[in-house]
Scaffold this motif. Structure first.
Motif, PDB file in Angstrom:
ATOM      1  N   ILE A 176      22.768  51.991  41.055  1.00 46.86           N
ATOM      2  CA  ILE A 176      22.659  50.710  40.343  1.00 46.86           C
ATOM      3  C   ILE A 176      24.003  50.287  39.777  1.00 46.86           C
ATOM      4  O   ILE A 176      24.418  49.130  39.895  1.00 46.86           O
ATOM      5  N   LEU A 177      24.731  51.232  39.193  1.00 46.56           N
ATOM      6  CA  LEU A 177      26.035  50.914  38.602  1.00 46.56           C
ATOM      7  C   LEU A 177      27.020  50.490  39.677  1.00 46.56           C
ATOM      8  O   LEU A 177      27.789  49.531  39.508  1.00 46.56           O
ATOM      9  N   GLY A 178      26.998  51.185  40.815  1.00 48.16           N
ATOM     10  CA  GLY A 178      27.913  50.824  41.888  1.00 48.16           C
ATOM     11  C   GLY A 178      27.607  49.451  42.457  1.00 48.16           C
ATOM     12  O   GLY A 178      28.507  48.642  42.713  1.00 48.16           O
ATOM     13  N   LEU A 179      26.321  49.150  42.661  1.00 47.96           N
ATOM     14  CA  LEU A 179      25.949  47.842  43.202  1.00 47.96           C
ATOM     15  C   LEU A 179      26.260  46.719  42.222  1.00 47.96           C
ATOM     16  O   LEU A 179      26.673  45.621  42.624  1.00 47.96           O
ATOM     17  N   SER A 180      26.078  46.970  40.917  1.00 50.49           N
ATOM     18  CA  SER A 180      26.384  45.924  39.928  1.00 50.49           C
ATOM     19  C   SER A 180      27.877  45.623  39.913  1.00 50.49           C
ATOM     20  O   SER A 180      28.285  44.466  39.753  1.00 50.49           O
ATOM     21  N   GLU A 181      28.695  46.663  40.090  1.00 50.64           N
ATOM     22  CA  GLU A 181      30.139  46.417  40.145  1.00 50.64           C
ATOM     23  C   GLU A 181      30.520  45.662  41.415  1.00 50.64           C
ATOM     24  O   GLU A 181      31.405  44.806  41.401  1.00 50.64           O
ATOM     25  N   ARG A 182      29.817  45.980  42.516  1.00 51.14           N
ATOM     26  CA  ARG A 182      30.101  45.258  43.749  1.00 51.14           C
ATOM     27  C   ARG A 182      29.700  43.790  43.600  1.00 51.14           C
ATOM     28  O   ARG A 182      30.419  42.886  44.041  1.00 51.14           O
ATOM     29  N   MET A 183      28.597  43.529  42.925  1.00 46.57           N
ATOM     30  CA  MET A 183      28.182  42.150  42.666  1.00 46.57           C
ATOM     31  C   MET A 183      29.184  41.442  41.760  1.00 46.57           C
ATOM     32  O   MET A 183      29.444  40.249  41.910  1.00 46.57           O
ATOM     33  N   GLY A 184      29.757  42.194  40.815  1.00 43.49           N
ATOM     34  CA  GLY A 184      30.725  41.585  39.919  1.00 43.49           C
ATOM     35  C   GLY A 184      31.966  41.087  40.630  1.00 43.49           C
ATOM     36  O   GLY A 184      32.653  40.184  40.145  1.00 43.49           O
ATOM     37  N   GLY A 185      32.264  41.672  41.788  1.00 37.29           N
ATOM     38  CA  GLY A 185      33.416  41.225  42.555  1.00 37.29           C
ATOM     39  C   GLY A 185      33.120  40.072  43.481  1.00 37.29           C
ATOM     40  O   GLY A 185      34.025  39.568  44.166  1.00 37.29           O
ATOM     41  N   MET A 186      31.861  39.654  43.545  1.00 39.32           N
ATOM     42  CA  MET A 186      31.485  38.530  44.412  1.00 39.32           C
ATOM     43  C   MET A 186      31.630  37.209  43.674  1.00 39.32           C
ATOM     44  O   MET A 186      31.719  37.164  42.444  1.00 39.32           O
ATOM     45  N   ASP A 187      31.638  36.149  44.442  1.00 37.99           N
ATOM     46  CA  ASP A 187      31.719  34.804  43.872  1.00 37.99           C
ATOM     47  C   ASP A 187      30.303  34.363  43.514  1.00 37.99           C
ATOM     48  O   ASP A 187      29.584  33.769  44.323  1.00 37.99           O
ATOM     49  N   LEU A 188      29.890  34.668  42.296  1.00 36.03           N
ATOM     50  CA  LEU A 188      28.522  34.403  41.865  1.00 36.03           C
ATOM     51  C   LEU A 188      28.502  33.242  40.880  1.00 36.03           C
ATOM     52  O   LEU A 188      29.475  33.014  40.148  1.00 36.03           O
ATOM     53  N   PRO A 189      27.411  32.508  40.807  1.00 34.90           N
ATOM     54  CA  PRO A 189      27.280  31.496  39.753  1.00 34.90           C
ATOM     55  C   PRO A 189      27.234  32.158  38.384  1.00 34.90           C
ATOM     56  O   PRO A 189      26.992  33.362  38.267  1.00 34.90           O
ATOM     57  N   ALA A 190      27.462  31.365  37.337  1.00 29.80           N
ATOM     58  CA  ALA A 190      27.591  31.908  35.986  1.00 29.80           C
ATOM     59  C   ALA A 190      26.375  32.722  35.583  1.00 29.80           C
ATOM     60  O   ALA A 190      26.487  33.828  35.037  1.00 29.80           O
ATOM     61  N   GLY A 191      25.175  32.210  35.832  1.00 27.69           N
ATOM     62  CA  GLY A 191      23.970  32.929  35.442  1.00 27.69           C
ATOM     63  C   GLY A 191      23.833  34.259  36.139  1.00 27.69           C
ATOM     64  O   GLY A 191      23.461  35.261  35.520  1.00 27.69           O
ATOM     65  N   ALA A 192      24.154  34.280  37.434  1.00 29.72           N
ATOM     66  CA  ALA A 192      24.057  35.526  38.184  1.00 29.72           C
ATOM     67  C   ALA A 192      25.105  36.537  37.717  1.00 29.72           C
ATOM     68  O   ALA A 192      24.857  37.747  37.663  1.00 29.72           O
ATOM     69  N   ARG A 193      26.307  36.044  37.379  1.00 31.43           N
ATOM     70  CA  ARG A 193      27.352  36.954  36.903  1.00 31.43           C
ATOM     71  C   ARG A 193      26.932  37.597  35.579  1.00 31.43           C
ATOM     72  O   ARG A 193      27.148  38.788  35.357  1.00 31.43           O
ATOM     73  N   GLU A 194      26.326  36.792  34.691  1.00 23.21           N
ATOM     74  CA  GLU A 194      25.851  37.357  33.427  1.00 23.21           C
ATOM     75  C   GLU A 194      24.777  38.399  33.684  1.00 23.21           C
ATOM     76  O   GLU A 194      24.716  39.440  33.015  1.00 23.21           O
TER      77      GLU A 194
END
Length: 626
Positions: free
Chosen positions: A314-332
């Motif tokens: 979970i921690l690894g996937l959340s960090e991978r998501m953090g490096g993506m171009d996500l909308p503000a709500g998804a980044r939060e």
């Protein structure tokens, strides 16, 4: 065997035909020669180093050295006052036995004075004889004049020797004072009136904020913040009992060890030695807390292992998501997932800590960022009418703390404050440095405050006033974390509600783990990828292997700076087998696992290599390796 300088100096002074004495700024005898004792027929105690000037004067006055005296106390007090305001002088005095003595005194640069006494009885007799028989004894006058000239020459030579001795004594006294002032401790003498008669001017280094020049001041004034603890000990020392005790200087947060050594004899005082033992006390408290923790429950190692692996993914996937171009709500949402997974790992550590000892893993922490994380985690659980404020005063540079343990402790306190505040109110978390010794964190609220029972027993495990809604483990967990770090926790009621103060040792972090080539061995692909992503993000290069056999073929690759292997692998050989081979090849080794610390494999590994619990951050890995 060569004689020491002090022995040679003493022998030289004893050869001088004049009496010599040196008293220090505390009116105590520092140096004297044999002629000083013999000329005035002094008892042995008066010529010992440290003999009080006032006691010696009283002895001479009572013996009649200065003729009939109506009020002995007044005469002694007058001469002591003259000695304290010492000025250069020369005088001639006729003693009760008829001898005439010249007295020449000079002050010393560091305080105190040196006095030279010369028996001039023969010279005075010659002067009287000359006056009585000057008309009829002109021839004898010339002879006596020649004798007098010779005596004067001898006197001049003796005076020169005395001057040299005085100069050497002055230099010796200056060296002694300089040495004591360089010591990392405060050395002082206190008289029977509880006033300081000597100080090496180091009290301010031990207890910041106290004055440097304290000679003549009373102890209760100088040591006002700690006087209640000092008073019974100084009374016992003045009664002749040696005392050693520790006290906390609240204005600076320093822990101070004080030693009182009583003098012997009339007018005896006490010698005091004070040392800053703050770091020793912090380490002692941490060791005592770790040794005092007992087993509360046993958990299933397999369950803890599986949960740790899931959190790593979970921690690894959340960090991978953090490096993506996500909308503000998804980044939060991704940030919240990361914080929750990190806290889940910390909670897993807490649960496993119930079945065995737990070590804190301090690393560089930005307190502003940490408090922001606490606010982000606590925010969704706070009622809309409750406002949480965080603030950091100073502490601009990172400090060395265990962020997981501290975050969990603060979150516990904030949630407790939420329960106390109710639907509306304020909660504040404030961090500040206390000089260069402590990091102080205050958690305050506008609730009803602590009850008397909570103030007394709040840190006890299972104590709660919430009925069935409370476990009684929140404050005890916070207390445990603080004590393991060598700190303190204090419960109090403020003007508007409860106040919990945590004091943790203030330490600067060492340099971080430099980028290197890391060989990662993990048989679960998704976990291996999560660990790889975290290392690459931190600037490290990564080689991957799914088992011991595959990794064994990579150990000879040039440039490997760390071998990081899981302990449990789904192969006949474990991570411990690979660690032994890597260590034999001269490679640094660290092991990772989701096992609890009481598992046999964890204990076997930790006895030889650094072990880190999954999930972990690169910063936590660096801290474990340090």
């Amino acid at each position: 065997m060569k004689a020491s300088t002090a022995e040679l100096t003493k022998a030289g002074l004893n050869l001088i035909g004049q009496a010599l004495s040196i008293y220090d700024a505390d009116l105590r005898l520092a140096v004297s020669n044999r002629m000083f004792r013999d000329m005035f027929a002094l008892p042995e105690w008066m010529v010992r180093p440290g003999a009080p000037f006032a006691d010696g004067i009283r002895y001479l006055v009572e013996r009649g050295e200065y003729g009939p005296v109506a009020d002995v106390d007044a005469a002694v007090a007058e001469r002591v006052a003259q000695a304290r305001a010492f000025e250069p002088h020369y005088l001639e005095r006729t003693r009760p036995d008829g001898t005439v003595v010249s007295v020449e005194g000079s002050p010393l640069p560091g305080g105190g004075w040196v006095t030279v006494y010369t028996d001039i009885t023969a010279i005075k007799a010659q002067e009287r004889l000359l006056r009585a028989r000057s008309e009829v004894l002109s021839g004898e006058l010339l002879a006596r004049a020649e004798e007098l000239a010779g005596a004067n020459r001898k006197l001049a030579a003796a005076t020169a020797r005395a001057e040299e001795a005085r100069r050497e004594a002055t230099e010796m006294a200056a060296r002694i004072r300089m040495t004591t002032e360089m010591l990392p401790a405060h050395i002082a003498r206190v008289g029977p009136d509880r006033r300081y008669t000597y100080s090496n001017r180091r009290l301010g280094a031990v207890m910041p904020g106290t004055p440097a020049d304290i000679v003549g001041l009373p102890m209760d004034e100088v040591l006002a913040p700690i006087w209640p603890a000092v008073a019974p000990n100084i009374e016992a020392a003045l009664a002749g009992e040696e005392r050693v005790f520790e006290v906390t200087h609240d204005p600076s947060g320093r822990r101070v060890r004080v030693s009182f050594t009583p003098e012997r004899g009339e007018g005896a005082g006490v010698y005091a030695l004070s040392m800053d033992v703050t770091e020793e006390a912090q380490a002692r408290a941490a060791v005592a807390q770790a040794a005092g923790r007992q087993v509360a429950a046993q958990l299933t190692s397999g369950m803890a292992h599986d949960i740790g692996n899931l959190l790593t993914v979970i921690l690894g996937l959340s960090e991978r998501m953090g490096g993506m171009d996500l909308p503000a709500g998804a980044r939060e949402a991704a940030d919240a997932i990361k914080l929750a997974a990190t806290r889940g790992g910390a909670l897993l550590d807490r649960i496993s800590g119930l079945s065995g000892p737990r070590d804190l893993t301090p690393r560089a922490v930005d307190l502003r960022a940490l408090l922001a994380e606490v606010a982000a985690l606590a925010g969704p659980s706070l009622p809309s009418g409750v406002r949480l404020r965080t603030r950091v005063h100073g502490l601009d540079e990172p400090v060395l703390l265990d962020p997981d343990a501290l975050r969990d402790a603060l979150l516990n306190l904030v949630l407790n404050a939420r329960d106390a505040v109710g639907a509306e109110g304020r909660i504040a978390v404030v961090a500040r440095p206390v000089r260069d010794t402590w990091v102080e964190l205050d958690v305050t609220d506008t609730g009803s405050g602590f009850s008397e029972a909570a103030l007394e027993r709040g840190a006890e495990p299972f104590f709660t006033e919430k009925g069935e809604d409370g476990t009684g483990l929140g404050l005890s967990m916070v207390y445990d974390v603080v004590k393991l770090a060598g700190g303190r926790m204090h419960l109090a009621n403020g003007p508007q509600g409860a106040r919990v103060t945590l004091r943790l040792p203030l330490r600067q972090p060492p340099p971080g783990l430099a980028p290197t080539l890391v060989l990662v061995i993990e048989d679960a692909r998704h976990i291996r990828e999560a660990v790889r992503d975290r290392l690459v993000t931190a600037g490290h290069a990564v080689l991957e292997a799914g088992g011991v056999a595959e990794a064994r073929g990579m150990l000879d690759i040039p440039g490997i700076g760390l071998v990081l292997s899981d302990i449990m692998l789904r192969t006949a050989e474990s991570g411990l087998d690979l660690a032994r081979e890597a260590e034999a090849a001269g490679l640094p080794v660290a092991l990772m696992t989701s096992l609890p610390p009481d598992a046999p494999l964890w204990r076997e590994a930790a006895a030889r290599w650094p072990v880190i619990r999954k999930p972990f951050s690169v910063e936590k890995l660096a801290a474990v390796l340090r």
